[in-house]
Enzyme design. Sequence first.
Site, PDB file in Angstrom:
ATOM      1  N   ASP A 101      55.027 -38.958  42.981  1.00 60.64           N
ATOM      2  CA  ASP A 101      54.154 -37.786  42.992  1.00 60.64           C
ATOM      3  C   ASP A 101      52.877 -38.095  43.785  1.00 60.64           C
ATOM      4  OD1 ASP A 101      52.712 -35.512  42.428  1.00 60.64           O
ATOM      5  OD2 ASP A 101      52.832 -35.706  40.249  1.00 60.64           O
TER       6      ASP A 101
ATOM      7  N   CYS B 232      60.906 -30.818  41.813  1.00 61.34           N
ATOM      8  CA  CYS B 232      59.897 -31.772  41.337  1.00 61.34           C
ATOM      9  C   CYS B 232      59.120 -31.105  40.191  1.00 61.34           C
ATOM     10  CB  CYS B 232      58.979 -32.240  42.466  1.00 61.34           C
ATOM     11  SG  CYS B 232      57.985 -30.931  43.212  1.00 61.34           S
TER      12      CYS B 232
ATOM     13  N   ASN C 103      56.681 -28.022  42.096  1.00 58.71           N
ATOM     14  CA  ASN C 103      57.202 -27.318  43.279  1.00 58.71           C
ATOM     15  C   ASN C 103      56.098 -26.956  44.272  1.00 58.71           C
ATOM     16  OD1 ASN C 103      59.036 -24.186  43.934  1.00 58.71           O
ATOM     17  ND2 ASN C 103      59.302 -26.157  44.913  1.00 58.71           N
TER      18      ASN C 103
ATOM     19  N   CYS D 206      54.310 -30.003  45.878  1.00 64.13           N
ATOM     20  CA  CYS D 206      54.108 -31.200  46.720  1.00 64.13           C
ATOM     21  C   CYS D 206      55.405 -31.718  47.326  1.00 64.13           C
ATOM     22  CB  CYS D 206      53.446 -32.318  45.915  1.00 64.13           C
ATOM     23  SG  CYS D 206      51.770 -31.941  45.357  1.00 64.13           S
ATOM     24  N   ARG D 207      56.243 -32.335  46.483  1.00 62.40           N
ATOM     25  CA  ARG D 207      57.415 -33.039  47.016  1.00 62.40           C
ATOM     26  C   ARG D 207      58.578 -32.118  47.347  1.00 62.40           C
ATOM     27  NH1 ARG D 207      57.643 -37.119  42.088  1.00 62.40           N
ATOM     28  NH2 ARG D 207      56.792 -35.232  41.117  1.00 62.40           N
ATOM     29  N   SER D 208      58.974 -31.252  46.407  1.00 64.41           N
ATOM     30  CA  SER D 208      60.204 -30.481  46.640  1.00 64.41           C
ATOM     31  C   SER D 208      60.091 -29.465  47.780  1.00 64.41           C
ATOM     32  CB  SER D 208      60.711 -29.833  45.349  1.00 64.41           C
ATOM     33  OG  SER D 208      59.754 -29.030  44.738  1.00 64.41           O
TER      34      SER D 208
HETATM   35  C1  WE7 Z   1      50.578 -31.845  38.806  1.00 61.97           C
HETATM   36  C2  WE7 Z   1      51.287 -32.651  39.696  1.00 61.97           C
HETATM   37  C3  WE7 Z   1      51.854 -32.051  40.831  1.00 61.97           C
HETATM   38  C4  WE7 Z   1      50.585 -33.857  38.073  1.00 61.97           C
HETATM   39  N1  WE7 Z   1      51.694 -30.733  41.052  1.00 61.97           N
HETATM   40  N2  WE7 Z   1      50.450 -30.526  39.044  1.00 61.97           N
HETATM   41 CL1  WE7 Z   1      47.991 -30.425  35.831  1.00 61.97          CL
HETATM   42  C5  WE7 Z   1      49.678 -30.021  35.655  1.00 61.97           C
HETATM   43  C6  WE7 Z   1      50.225 -30.026  34.362  1.00 61.97           C
HETATM   44  C7  WE7 Z   1      51.576 -29.709  34.190  1.00 61.97           C
HETATM   45  C8  WE7 Z   1      52.360 -29.376  35.288  1.00 61.97           C
HETATM   46  C9  WE7 Z   1      51.761 -29.388  36.550  1.00 61.97           C
HETATM   47 CL2  WE7 Z   1      52.736 -29.022  37.819  1.00 61.97          CL
HETATM   48  C10 WE7 Z   1      50.406 -29.693  36.753  1.00 61.97           C
HETATM   49  C11 WE7 Z   1      49.773 -29.672  38.113  1.00 61.97           C
HETATM   50  C12 WE7 Z   1      51.017 -29.998  40.181  1.00 61.97           C
HETATM   51  N3  WE7 Z   1      52.547 -32.785  41.719  1.00 61.97           N
HETATM   52  N4  WE7 Z   1      51.277 -33.910  39.230  1.00 61.97           N
HETATM   53  N5  WE7 Z   1      50.163 -32.610  37.816  1.00 61.97           N
HETATM   54  C13 WE7 Z   1      50.382 -35.003  37.233  1.00 61.97           C
HETATM   55  C14 WE7 Z   1      50.457 -36.269  37.832  1.00 61.97           C
HETATM   56  C15 WE7 Z   1      50.265 -37.412  37.057  1.00 61.97           C
HETATM   57  C16 WE7 Z   1      50.007 -37.325  35.708  1.00 61.97           C
HETATM   58  C17 WE7 Z   1      49.936 -36.076  35.110  1.00 61.97           C
HETATM   59  C18 WE7 Z   1      50.119 -34.918  35.860  1.00 61.97           C
HETATM   60  C19 WE7 Z   1      50.035 -33.601  35.157  1.00 61.97           C
END
Ligand code: WE7
Length: 158
Positions: free
Chosen positions: A130, A13, A16, A18-20
């Site tokens: 997500d 995902c 890595n 939440c979902r995966s």
């Molecule tokens: C998430 C995420 C998730 C969103 N886990 N993050 Cl702040 C951000 C920016 C780039 C990569 C990641 Cl992983 C993250 C933190 C961690 N499941 N979902 N961000 C998400 C959801 C909807 C719209 C925009 C974002 C960045």
Amino acid sequence: MATTSGKSVLFVCLGNICRSPIAEAVFRKMATEAGVVDQWLIDSGATSDWNVGCPPDARGLACLKAHAVDSAHRARQVTKDDFMNFEFILCMDESNLRDLNRKANNVKNHRAKIELLGAYDPQKQLIINDPYYGSAEDFEKVYEQCRRCCKAFLESNS
Ligand code: WE7
């Protein structure tokens, strides 16, 4: 890395956390209960490098704990080697699919089949959304989708 019959799956995902990791933990428990876990290489990873080294989201861990599923995972990013080492790379949404296909195009002779985990859902819910900005119920829904899909995926590879 090598397993007796070479079956392998990487769940992916965005971050890595939440979902995966839920999908990975659910699949590992199912494979363990089916007595086939030794035949499988099972892991999860992220398309982004945002959370590398982090444990799963506390809400995901609480959800898993409520269902007696363990996870000791720490987030890692998908690597080029993953496209060679894994037979299946199963992801959660269309954005993951685009990111993975773009990465795969930079890997010569990649063997991984890149698919949506939701393609295995008998209830046909193709996308696992997500839950990052969601609630405990959203994590519960992810868990239930992962259960249905992992069960069908395991059966299709037994
Ligand atoms: C998430 C995420 C998730 C969103 N886990 N993050 Cl702040 C951000 C920016 C780039 C990569 C990641 Cl992983 C993250 C933190 C961690 N499941 N979902 N961000 C998400 C959801 C909807 C719209 C925009 C974002 C960045």
